[in-house]
Write an enzyme that holds these catalytic residues in place. Structure first.
Site, mmCIF file in Angstrom:
data_model
loop_
_atom_site.group_PDB
_atom_site.id
_atom_site.type_symbol
_atom_site.label_atom_id
_atom_site.label_comp_id
_atom_site.label_asym_id
_atom_site.label_seq_id
_atom_site.Cartn_x
_atom_site.Cartn_y
_atom_site.Cartn_z
ATOM 1 N N GLU A 1 32.495 1.374 37.576
ATOM 2 C CA GLU A 1 32.430 1.762 38.671
ATOM 3 C C GLU A 1 30.888 2.283 39.084
ATOM 4 O O GLU A 1 30.260 2.380 38.314
ATOM 5 C CB GLU A 1 33.378 2.822 39.272
ATOM 6 C CG GLU A 1 34.893 2.724 38.971
ATOM 7 C CD GLU A 1 35.463 1.536 40.025
ATOM 8 O OE1 GLU A 1 34.828 1.157 41.070
ATOM 9 O OE2 GLU A 1 36.032 0.455 39.322
ATOM 10 N N VAL B 1 47.765 -0.806 30.828
ATOM 11 C CA VAL B 1 47.150 -0.515 29.752
ATOM 12 C C VAL B 1 46.818 -1.978 28.913
ATOM 13 O O VAL B 1 47.675 -2.991 28.914
ATOM 14 C CB VAL B 1 47.986 0.353 28.856
ATOM 15 C CG1 VAL B 1 46.998 0.805 27.553
ATOM 16 C CG2 VAL B 1 48.176 1.683 29.510
ATOM 17 N N LYS C 1 48.008 2.502 36.970
ATOM 18 C CA LYS C 1 48.578 3.586 35.849
ATOM 19 C C LYS C 1 49.159 5.014 36.463
ATOM 20 O O LYS C 1 49.791 5.636 35.693
ATOM 21 C CB LYS C 1 47.810 3.618 34.674
ATOM 22 C CG LYS C 1 46.209 3.457 34.933
ATOM 23 C CD LYS C 1 45.386 3.209 33.633
ATOM 24 C CE LYS C 1 44.119 3.372 34.149
ATOM 25 N NZ LYS C 1 43.614 2.256 34.668
ATOM 26 N N LYS D 1 45.672 6.638 30.510
ATOM 27 C CA LYS D 1 46.277 5.542 29.746
ATOM 28 C C LYS D 1 46.904 6.193 28.336
ATOM 29 O O LYS D 1 47.866 5.837 28.130
ATOM 30 C CB LYS D 1 45.057 4.657 29.060
ATOM 31 C CG LYS D 1 44.747 3.728 30.300
ATOM 32 C CD LYS D 1 43.325 2.763 29.769
ATOM 33 C CE LYS D 1 42.888 1.584 30.785
ATOM 34 N NZ LYS D 1 41.777 1.362 30.605
ATOM 35 N N GLY E 1 30.970 -5.753 35.361
ATOM 36 C CA GLY E 1 32.150 -5.541 36.336
ATOM 37 C C GLY E 1 33.277 -4.754 35.662
ATOM 38 O O GLY E 1 34.180 -4.453 36.447
ATOM 39 N N ASP F 1 39.975 8.041 32.623
ATOM 40 C CA ASP F 1 40.511 6.889 32.653
ATOM 41 C C ASP F 1 41.171 6.466 31.309
ATOM 42 O O ASP F 1 42.254 6.224 31.193
ATOM 43 C CB ASP F 1 39.374 5.486 32.728
ATOM 44 C CG ASP F 1 40.383 4.157 32.570
ATOM 45 O OD1 ASP F 1 40.747 3.814 33.679
ATOM 46 O OD2 ASP F 1 40.193 3.816 31.523
ATOM 47 N N GLU G 1 53.287 -3.950 32.835
ATOM 48 C CA GLU G 1 52.618 -4.131 31.761
ATOM 49 C C GLU G 1 50.974 -4.307 31.715
ATOM 50 O O GLU G 1 50.386 -3.959 30.851
ATOM 51 C CB GLU G 1 53.013 -5.698 31.465
ATOM 52 C CG GLU G 1 52.468 -6.230 30.092
ATOM 53 C CD GLU G 1 53.064 -5.530 28.732
ATOM 54 O OE1 GLU G 1 53.860 -5.439 28.721
ATOM 55 O OE2 GLU G 1 52.210 -4.606 28.535
HETATM 56 N N1 LIG Z 1 40.553 -4.627 37.577
HETATM 57 C C1 LIG Z 1 41.045 -4.528 36.357
HETATM 58 O O1 LIG Z 1 40.514 -5.346 35.496
HETATM 59 C C2 LIG Z 1 42.034 -3.837 36.121
HETATM 60 C C3 LIG Z 1 42.695 -3.884 34.915
HETATM 61 C C4 LIG Z 1 43.905 -3.094 34.683
HETATM 62 C C5 LIG Z 1 44.498 -2.378 35.724
HETATM 63 N N2 LIG Z 1 43.972 -2.220 37.100
HETATM 64 C C6 LIG Z 1 44.589 -1.522 38.054
HETATM 65 O O2 LIG Z 1 44.861 -2.294 39.030
HETATM 66 C C7 LIG Z 1 44.662 -1.612 40.277
HETATM 67 C C8 LIG Z 1 43.915 -2.472 41.281
HETATM 68 O O3 LIG Z 1 42.587 -3.041 40.624
HETATM 69 P P1 LIG Z 1 41.547 -3.690 41.276
HETATM 70 O O4 LIG Z 1 40.291 -3.827 40.503
HETATM 71 O O5 LIG Z 1 42.282 -4.705 42.002
HETATM 72 O O6 LIG Z 1 40.909 -2.793 42.523
HETATM 73 P P2 LIG Z 1 40.077 -2.927 43.840
HETATM 74 O O7 LIG Z 1 39.364 -4.198 43.672
HETATM 75 O O8 LIG Z 1 39.417 -1.812 44.143
HETATM 76 O O9 LIG Z 1 41.207 -3.241 44.986
HETATM 77 C C9 LIG Z 1 42.140 -2.254 45.465
HETATM 78 C C10 LIG Z 1 42.903 -2.615 46.740
HETATM 79 O O10 LIG Z 1 44.000 -1.781 47.070
HETATM 80 C C11 LIG Z 1 43.606 -1.668 48.534
HETATM 81 N N3 LIG Z 1 44.261 -0.253 48.943
HETATM 82 C C12 LIG Z 1 43.562 0.816 48.728
HETATM 83 N N4 LIG Z 1 44.332 1.858 49.248
HETATM 84 C C13 LIG Z 1 45.565 1.132 49.692
HETATM 85 C C14 LIG Z 1 46.852 1.767 50.270
HETATM 86 N N5 LIG Z 1 47.123 2.909 50.537
HETATM 87 N N6 LIG Z 1 47.756 0.544 50.567
HETATM 88 C C15 LIG Z 1 47.407 -0.579 50.414
HETATM 89 N N7 LIG Z 1 46.209 -1.235 49.751
HETATM 90 C C16 LIG Z 1 45.481 -0.162 49.237
HETATM 91 C C17 LIG Z 1 42.220 -1.889 48.655
HETATM 92 O O11 LIG Z 1 41.977 -2.218 50.130
HETATM 93 P P3 LIG Z 1 40.389 -1.808 50.698
HETATM 94 O O12 LIG Z 1 39.486 -2.472 50.207
HETATM 95 O O13 LIG Z 1 40.633 -2.211 52.187
HETATM 96 O O14 LIG Z 1 40.377 -0.350 50.566
HETATM 97 C C18 LIG Z 1 41.836 -3.228 47.843
HETATM 98 O O15 LIG Z 1 42.320 -4.273 48.284
HETATM 99 C C19 LIG Z 1 43.985 -0.388 40.016
HETATM 100 O O16 LIG Z 1 44.883 0.559 40.083
HETATM 101 C C20 LIG Z 1 43.473 -0.560 38.776
HETATM 102 O O17 LIG Z 1 43.165 0.770 38.017
HETATM 103 C C21 LIG Z 1 42.632 -3.159 37.075
#
Ligand SMILES: NC(=O)c1ccc[n+]([C@@H]2O[C@H](COP(=O)([O-])OP(=O)(O)OC[C@H]3O[C@@H](n4cnc5c(N)ncnc54)[C@H](OP(=O)(O)O)[C@@H]3O)[C@@H](O)[C@H]2O)c1
Length: 339
Positions: A207, A150, A123, A222, A204, A218, A147
């Site tokens: 953090e 949020v 976001k 949003k 989950g 957060d 999409e």
């Molecule tokens: N989880 C949810 O349910 C959810 C829901 C809606 C939106 N989101 C959003 O979706 C995004 C991803 O969430 P997530 O839960 O998948 O996060 P995550 O599990 O922390 O994974 C983040 C990924 O991004 C990588 N990364 C960090 N810095 C980077 C860079 N400069 N270039 C390329 N890759 C990089 C990390 O690599 P390393 O591990 O090697 O650092 C990891 O593979 C976030 O912005 C989050 O706010 C998540």
């Protein structure tokens, strides 16, 4: 075939890859012809293959014992965005609040400058840089879709874009942060704040350091993203008034419950005196208010519009598949290659 560059391969990226490897189970995805030409991460290296990476092996490639994947490369994210040949950047890196959405904003801008479509679940770019990025996308004839930023994959932006033609959204309100909602539900049951946070972590949603959720950051991000897109902006996360959940004593939650009321963290944005305002605040509600019924990790968004009136979208028990679905629905909305 749409050639995708994945930035980030964490919870969302991996779930997306898992769904894509089991595509035959989901008839609705039949029209999605996607080839992932590179995957970059923050600290775990990258994979690249112009003919398309095998996603089943990619899901194992970042384990320490499988670092010998044939597509391994030392490619950095920004170099991949600027140098590789792809049709769509899929931005799935973490939200960086202190860095005000960077480096994701730079990733998105550089892809659009090259005439590439962008799909993001991060976001940051929508909260801190929506207007310039949307303008750039229009100028370059590219899609900029977000999409899942949020309410996970619930069609919030698609609803506004396709379902409210001719109408104007005047105000929005919602419960948009899972951690604080899980904590409030647990406090009401009599748990301590630490026990409530442990529950949010076990689900989950929180953090290790949940301060961004508890302090309303957060939710403010949003609110800014929604305000920028649905209410015409501009609204920065820093401009959203925030009440910290830490300032709501557990006794207040239980005392409200004893009176048949419920405390919820309400996120709002509205236009006032020609400018957009945003607020995240604890509100006490009667139990029959739809907001009071949103349990656990669920969320709700109520839009107040000029013609249709009040319309609410409720999401129950979202999970990672919900978020990955939002990315898939954006990928299926892409126009043909812009170049
Ligand atoms: N989880 C949810 O349910 C959810 C829901 C809606 C939106 N989101 C959003 O979706 C995004 C991803 O969430 P997530 O839960 O998948 O996060 P995550 O599990 O922390 O994974 C983040 C990924 O991004 C990588 N990364 C960090 N810095 C980077 C860079 N400069 N270039 C390329 N890759 C990089 C990390 O690599 P390393 O591990 O090697 O650092 C990891 O593979 C976030 O912005 C989050 O706010 C998540």
């Amino acid at each position: 075939v749409v050639r995708a560059l994945f930035l980030g391969f964490g919870h969302v990226g991996r779930r997306l890859a898992e769904i894509l490897t089991r595509r035959e189970r989901y008839p609705g995805l039949a029209a999605l012809d996607l080839s992932v030409v590179a995957i970059t991460t923050g600290r775990h290296g990258a994979l690249a293959n112009p003919s398309g990476i095998d996603l089943a092996s990619a899901l194992r490639a970042f384990d320490p014992e499988h670092l010998d994947h044939p597509d391994r490369t030392a490619l950095a994210s920004l170099d991949a965005v600027r140098g590789l040949d792809y049709d769509v950047l899929v931005e799935m890196t973490p939200l960086a609040i202190r860095a005000r959405g960077e480096p994701a904003i730079t990733h998105v801008r550089e892809a659009l400058l090259r005439g590439r479509h962008v799909v993001t679940c991060n976001k940051g770019p929508v909260a801190w840089a929506y207007e310039p990025l949307a303008r750039l996308a229009r100028e370059r004839g590219c899609a900029f879709l977000f999409e899942s930023t949020v309410m996970d994959g619930a069609p919030v932006f698609n609803l506004a874009r396709h379902g409210l033609r001719g109408d104007t959204i005047e105000r929005l309100a919602g419960i948009l942060n899972s951690t604080t909602n899980v904590v409030l539900c647990a406090l009401e049951e009599g748990l301590t704040l630490d026990e409530a946070l442990a529950r949010a972590r076990a689900l989950g949603v929180a953090e290790a350091d949940p301060s961004d959720d508890l302090e309303g950051w957060d939710a403010a991000v949003k609110v800014a993203a929604l305000g920028n897109v649905l209410l015409g902006g501009p609204l920065l996360p820093e401009e959203v008034e925030r009440e910290s959940l830490a300032s709501v004593p557990p006794e207040r939650v239980r005392e409200a419950a004893a009176r048949g009321r419920r405390i919820k963290m309400d996120c709002e944005a509205w236009r006032e005196g020609g400018r957009l305002r945003g607020r995240v605040a604890a509100r006490e509600l009667p139990l029959d208010d739809p907001f009071a019924l949103v349990a656990g990790t669920g969320s709700i968004l109520r839009l107040t519009t000029a013609l249709l009136g009040k319309l609410s979208l409720v999401e129950e028990n979202p999970d990672l598949t919900t978020t990955a679905y939002g990315v898939l629905s954006d990928l299926l909305s892409l126009p043909g290659p812009p170049r």
